[in-house]
Design a protein around this motif. Structure first.
Motif, PDB file in Angstrom:
ATOM      1  N   ALA A 104      -2.123   2.728   6.130  1.00 57.70           N
ATOM      2  CA  ALA A 104      -3.351   2.869   6.233  1.00 57.70           C
ATOM      3  C   ALA A 104      -3.689   4.483   6.301  1.00 57.70           C
ATOM      4  CB  ALA A 104      -4.377   2.262   7.130  1.00 57.70           C
TER       5      ALA A 104
ATOM      6  N   LYS B  18     -10.200   1.886   4.195  1.00 56.77           N
ATOM      7  CA  LYS B  18      -8.999   2.083   5.010  1.00 56.77           C
ATOM      8  C   LYS B  18      -9.449   2.828   6.350  1.00 56.77           C
ATOM      9  CE  LYS B  18      -5.719   0.426   2.439  1.00 56.77           C
ATOM     10  NZ  LYS B  18      -4.552  -0.391   2.806  1.00 56.77           N
TER      11      LYS B  18
ATOM     12  N   ASN C 231      -7.573  -0.199  -3.433  1.00 56.60           N
ATOM     13  CA  ASN C 231      -7.917  -0.467  -2.104  1.00 56.60           C
ATOM     14  C   ASN C 231      -8.775   0.754  -1.762  1.00 56.60           C
ATOM     15  OD1 ASN C 231      -6.208  -2.535  -2.296  1.00 56.60           O
ATOM     16  ND2 ASN C 231      -4.770  -1.917  -1.040  1.00 56.60           N
TER      17      ASN C 231
ATOM     18  N   TYR D  78      -4.855  -6.883  -0.095  1.00 55.76           N
ATOM     19  CA  TYR D  78      -5.479  -5.941  -0.397  1.00 55.76           C
ATOM     20  C   TYR D  78      -5.804  -5.075   0.203  1.00 55.76           C
ATOM     21  CZ  TYR D  78      -5.714  -9.243  -4.334  1.00 55.76           C
ATOM     22  OH  TYR D  78      -5.396  -9.935  -5.361  1.00 55.76           O
TER      23      TYR D  78
ATOM     24  N   LYS E 205      -2.317   6.327   3.320  1.00 53.45           N
ATOM     25  CA  LYS E 205      -3.113   6.706   2.177  1.00 53.45           C
ATOM     26  C   LYS E 205      -4.393   7.454   2.517  1.00 53.45           C
ATOM     27  CE  LYS E 205      -6.655   3.801  -0.575  1.00 53.45           C
ATOM     28  NZ  LYS E 205      -6.308   4.541  -1.907  1.00 53.45           N
TER      29      LYS E 205
ATOM     30  N   GLN F 207       0.738  -1.131  -0.162  1.00 47.72           N
ATOM     31  CA  GLN F 207      -0.110  -0.191  -0.100  1.00 47.72           C
ATOM     32  C   GLN F 207       0.768   1.348   0.061  1.00 47.72           C
ATOM     33  OE1 GLN F 207      -3.662   0.666  -0.044  1.00 47.72           O
ATOM     34  NE2 GLN F 207      -2.405   2.220  -0.690  1.00 47.72           N
TER      35      GLN F 207
END
Length: 410
Positions: free
Chosen positions: A339, A390, A385, A409, A342, A245
């Motif tokens: 996470a 998230k 994703n 994923y 992102k 990610q």
């Protein structure tokens, strides 16, 4: 193709980030990047160039022929590459993940042999994981391994095979006997493997993110590895999903650098401004437009800082590995950091890419300039994703102590 048992560590030096050779490599990659994207010219020559420069060995330990970069150093290098051409590091994403998988399990003789072979041959590894099917995205596949003598046969169709068309090998995950899942790393030129350059997304057009067809492909026993149950009740801690990610956020940060560069170049070459603007005769002296450039630059700074800070958490997880498994607390911290990175970057990256047109005006929207590619690329990357999933998983983790989804994923 090379084999793990016969290939020695590489002897050719790696082009290291921060050196004059690295700068020249980036300049070569950046040359014609916009034209390639607009005209859909696949960068096979550039991938050959980065292979020859040993870029695929940046994270491989020095004693095995690599540069031995730590994770934050690698992600800084990825941002550099994405600034030059976002397709190039994206193509290499699953290759670097393959390396990271093997570093985590490097004490296993089989993993160590494969890593030595990889370093010695400067070969790249693509992927065949995801499918376009009715099954939930995760570790549920229509593609399947079936026993065949002392090995297996592999049949099915994969999509989103980023990088495979440029690679020497591909790593396939599929359903296995007894309700389990398994993987195999096989040469892309093996009989029955067909990789199509049919990715038709509006962004990241040159990454080869298309179809892999597997028609009765022979898989040898030593190429096959068990991955367990698709939804285990007690998953093993890991940071590999976080690595995958955060890699995409590094590519986004590099794209935003390119947005900043184009904003500066646009303003310097603009010959006129609006008659009612603050500086009608001199756009480069217009304080309002200069403010936009400054805000774009600040977003670039923020994106890079977020990525590199999260990369430190990944490094701590990598450092905590014992017998191939990271410490639970370190793995959770890595997943949380990736996470959060992102969610944070996605909140401004689309708008930052679009603000380029506030700097350039209507003429900047002409197809010849291809400046819309930055927004298209950032937006395409972000769909890998969903951001809202998230954010909800982070909230559930912080409030209720819920573990993160145990698949790549997330």
């Amino acid at each position: 193709m090379t084999t793990a048992s016969t290939t020695p560590p590489a002897t050719k030096a790696v082009v290291r980030p921060g050196t004059p050779e690295w700068t020249r490599l980036l300049e070569r990659i950046a040359e014609g990047a916009s034209d390639r994207e607009r005209d859909r010219v696949a960068p096979h020559d550039l991938i050959a160039l980065v292979k020859g420069a040993g870029v695929g060995r940046l994270r491989v330990p020095e004693e095995l022929g690599g540069a031995g970069l730590r994770i934050p150093q690698l992600f800084a290098a990825l941002i550099d590459l994405a600034e030059a051409d976002s397709a190039v590091p994206h193509i290499l994403r699953t290759h670097f993940w393959f390396v990271e998988q093997h570093l985590q399990a490097i004490e296993d003789p089989a993993f160590r042999r494969r890593l030595v072979a990889l370093a010695g041959a400067d070969e790249l590894v693509g992927n065949g994981f995801s499918e376009q099917s009715r099954k939930p995205v995760g570790l549920y596949f229509d593609t399947a391994f079936t026993p065949d003598g002392d090995g297996f046969r592999l049949n099915g169709t994969k999509f989103y095979s980023t990088g495979s068309i440029y690679s020497d090998h591909t790593q396939i995950w599929a359903a296995a006997p007894d309700g389990r899942i398994a993987g195999a790393v096989i040469p892309v030129d093996r009989e029955g493997v067909t990789i199509l350059d049919d990715w038709d997304g509006f962004g990241q057009r040159l990454t080869g993110t298309g179809t892999t067809q597997l028609d009765n492909v022979r898989v040898e026993a030593e190429e096959f590895f068990d991955l367990g149950e698709p939804d285990p009740a007690d998953p093993v801690p890991g940071y590999q999903g976080a690595f995958l990610q955060l890699f995409l956020q590094a590519v986004t940060a590099g794209i935003l650098r390119s947005v900043r560069n184009d904003a500066v170049a646009l303003l310097k070459r603009r010959a006129r401004n609006y008659s009612h603007a603050g500086s009608p005769q001199g756009p480069a002296a217009d304080r309002q437009v200069l403010q936009v450039v400054g805000e774009i630059s600040a977003d670039v700074f923020a994106a890079e800082a977020i990525v590199l800070k999260a990369a430190e958490a990944l490094q701590l997880a990598a450092d905590s590995v014992v017998d191939g498994v990271p410490a639970v607390e370190a793995a959770d911290a890595a997943q949380l950091a990736a996470a959060q990175a992102k969610v944070a970057i996605d909140r401004f990256s689309y708008a930052t890419a679009a603000r380029l047109f506030d700097v350039g005006g209507t003429s900047a929207t002409q197809a010849v300039h291809n400046l819309d590619r930055h927004w298209r690329n950032v937006r395409t990357i972000s769909t890998h994703n969903p951001t809202f999933l998230k954010a909800s998983a982070v909230g559930d983790h912080l409030v209720n102590g819920t573990g993160f989804p145990a698949n790549a994923y997330f």
